[in-house]
Write a protein that holds these residues in place. Structure first.
Motif, PDB file in Angstrom:
ATOM      1  N   ALA A  61       0.852  -1.188   0.000  1.00 23.67           N
ATOM      2  CA  ALA A  61       0.000   0.000   0.000  1.00 23.67           C
ATOM      3  C   ALA A  61       0.889   1.240   0.000  1.00 23.67           C
ATOM      4  O   ALA A  61       1.930   1.258   0.663  1.00 23.67           O
ATOM      5  N   PRO A  62       0.521   2.266  -0.774  1.00 21.80           N
ATOM      6  CA  PRO A  62       1.342   3.486  -0.790  1.00 21.80           C
ATOM      7  C   PRO A  62       1.365   4.168   0.577  1.00 21.80           C
ATOM      8  O   PRO A  62       0.323   4.328   1.210  1.00 21.80           O
ATOM      9  N   ASN A  63       2.558   4.552   1.027  1.00 23.14           N
ATOM     10  CA  ASN A  63       2.684   5.243   2.311  1.00 23.14           C
ATOM     11  C   ASN A  63       2.028   6.613   2.269  1.00 23.14           C
ATOM     12  O   ASN A  63       1.472   7.076   3.262  1.00 23.14           O
ATOM     13  N   THR A  64       2.166   7.280   1.134  1.00 25.68           N
ATOM     14  CA  THR A  64       1.613   8.636   0.975  1.00 25.68           C
ATOM     15  C   THR A  64       0.813   8.681  -0.322  1.00 25.68           C
ATOM     16  O   THR A  64       1.334   9.073  -1.370  1.00 25.68           O
ATOM     17  N   PRO A  65      -0.467   8.259  -0.268  1.00 26.17           N
ATOM     18  CA  PRO A  65      -1.262   8.175  -1.504  1.00 26.17           C
ATOM     19  C   PRO A  65      -1.445   9.521  -2.212  1.00 26.17           C
ATOM     20  O   PRO A  65      -1.765   9.555  -3.398  1.00 26.17           O
ATOM     21  N   ASP A  66      -1.205  10.632  -1.513  1.00 28.69           N
ATOM     22  CA  ASP A  66      -1.444  11.948  -2.111  1.00 28.69           C
ATOM     23  C   ASP A  66      -0.263  12.493  -2.894  1.00 28.69           C
ATOM     24  O   ASP A  66      -0.374  13.545  -3.519  1.00 28.69           O
ATOM     25  N   GLY A  67       0.892  11.807  -2.855  1.00 27.84           N
ATOM     26  CA  GLY A  67       2.008  12.315  -3.638  1.00 27.84           C
ATOM     27  C   GLY A  67       3.335  11.863  -3.088  1.00 27.84           C
ATOM     28  O   GLY A  67       3.399  11.022  -2.196  1.00 27.84           O
ATOM     29  N   CYS A  68       4.405  12.430  -3.654  1.00 25.40           N
ATOM     30  CA  CYS A  68       5.767  12.097  -3.248  1.00 25.40           C
ATOM     31  C   CYS A  68       5.962  12.440  -1.776  1.00 25.40           C
ATOM     32  O   CYS A  68       5.712  13.568  -1.359  1.00 25.40           O
ATOM     33  N   GLU A  69       6.438  11.444  -1.034  1.00 24.48           N
ATOM     34  CA  GLU A  69       6.604  11.617   0.413  1.00 24.48           C
ATOM     35  C   GLU A  69       7.495  12.822   0.743  1.00 24.48           C
ATOM     36  O   GLU A  69       7.128  13.685   1.550  1.00 24.48           O
ATOM     37  N   GLU A  70       8.656  12.906   0.101  1.00 25.40           N
ATOM     38  CA  GLU A  70       9.584  13.998   0.409  1.00 25.40           C
ATOM     39  C   GLU A  70       9.061  15.341  -0.112  1.00 25.40           C
ATOM     40  O   GLU A  70       9.220  16.370   0.541  1.00 25.40           O
ATOM     41  N   CYS A  71       8.468  15.342  -1.316  1.00 18.69           N
ATOM     42  CA  CYS A  71       7.958  16.612  -1.865  1.00 18.69           C
ATOM     43  C   CYS A  71       6.821  17.151  -1.013  1.00 18.69           C
ATOM     44  O   CYS A  71       6.714  18.369  -0.804  1.00 18.69           O
ATOM     45  N   LEU A  72       5.969  16.275  -0.517  1.00 17.68           N
ATOM     46  CA  LEU A  72       4.893  16.733   0.362  1.00 17.68           C
ATOM     47  C   LEU A  72       5.482  17.400   1.599  1.00 17.68           C
ATOM     48  O   LEU A  72       5.011  18.443   2.055  1.00 17.68           O
ATOM     49  N   ALA A  73       6.550  16.803   2.146  1.00 22.61           N
ATOM     50  CA  ALA A  73       7.190  17.363   3.341  1.00 22.61           C
ATOM     51  C   ALA A  73       7.861  18.695   3.035  1.00 22.61           C
ATOM     52  O   ALA A  73       7.883  19.599   3.876  1.00 22.61           O
ATOM     53  N   LEU A  74       8.415  18.818   1.804  1.00 22.31           N
ATOM     54  CA  LEU A  74       9.142  20.034   1.426  1.00 22.31           C
ATOM     55  C   LEU A  74       8.228  21.120   0.873  1.00 22.31           C
ATOM     56  O   LEU A  74       8.651  22.252   0.711  1.00 22.31           O
ATOM     57  N   GLY A  75       7.018  20.731   0.487  1.00 23.81           N
ATOM     58  CA  GLY A  75       6.174  21.656  -0.260  1.00 23.81           C
ATOM     59  C   GLY A  75       6.636  21.815  -1.701  1.00 23.81           C
ATOM     60  O   GLY A  75       6.369  22.822  -2.338  1.00 23.81           O
ATOM     61  N   PRO A 103      11.855  17.766 -10.493  1.00 21.77           N
ATOM     62  CA  PRO A 103      13.074  18.459 -10.061  1.00 21.77           C
ATOM     63  C   PRO A 103      13.854  17.722  -8.984  1.00 21.77           C
ATOM     64  O   PRO A 103      15.093  17.811  -8.948  1.00 21.77           O
ATOM     65  N   ASN A 104      13.194  16.983  -8.122  1.00 22.11           N
ATOM     66  CA  ASN A 104      13.893  16.411  -6.971  1.00 22.11           C
ATOM     67  C   ASN A 104      14.210  14.915  -7.087  1.00 22.11           C
ATOM     68  O   ASN A 104      14.956  14.378  -6.271  1.00 22.11           O
ATOM     69  N   LYS A 105      13.631  14.224  -8.068  1.00 21.71           N
ATOM     70  CA  LYS A 105      13.983  12.820  -8.375  1.00 21.71           C
ATOM     71  C   LYS A 105      14.013  11.938  -7.130  1.00 21.71           C
ATOM     72  O   LYS A 105      14.968  11.186  -6.892  1.00 21.71           O
ATOM     73  N   HIS A 106      12.969  11.993  -6.351  1.00 15.92           N
ATOM     74  CA  HIS A 106      12.999  11.269  -5.078  1.00 15.92           C
ATOM     75  C   HIS A 106      12.870   9.761  -5.241  1.00 15.92           C
ATOM     76  O   HIS A 106      13.302   9.024  -4.356  1.00 15.92           O
ATOM     77  N   ALA A 107      12.290   9.281  -6.321  1.00 19.06           N
ATOM     78  CA  ALA A 107      12.215   7.827  -6.506  1.00 19.06           C
ATOM     79  C   ALA A 107      13.621   7.254  -6.681  1.00 19.06           C
ATOM     80  O   ALA A 107      13.968   6.240  -6.075  1.00 19.06           O
TER      81      ALA A 107
END
Ligand SMILES: [Zn+2]
Ligand SMILES: [Zn+2]
Ligand SMILES: [Zn+2]
Length: 87
Positions: free
Chosen positions: A16-30, A52-56
């Protein structure tokens, strides 16, 4: 032809996705992203290499989970970071 052995060690069901609303790090960073990838090793949601942040990719480098799935609606292809193949 290159093949990927990593898919064999994946769980039968995608995590299950940890953060279904989007990239975990981008959500934290805005921050913003272009496309999302779901890590099939742990359920991490990260942004693609067009973002821009290539978190995957950063997640793969940090955790070493080899395979991620597209987390875009209607897409179910999987990418192996180690073999650099669609699997
Ligand atoms: Zn592989
Ligand atoms: Zn991100
Ligand atoms: Zn992971």
């Amino acid at each position: 032809m290159a093949t990927c052995e990593h898919v064999r060690s994946l769980p039968a069901q995608d995590p299950a996705p940890n953060t279904p609303d989007g990239c975990e790090e981008c959500l934290a960073l805005g921050a913003r992203w272009v496309h999302l990838r779901l890590c099939l090793g742990c359920g991490h949601v990260g942004c693609c290499d067009s973002s821009p942040n290539k978190h995957a990719s950063a997640h793969f480098e940090k955790e070493g989970h080899p395979v991620a799935r597209s987390f875009e609606p209607g897409e179910d292809w999987r990418w192996c970071f180690v073999d650099e193949l669609i699997v």
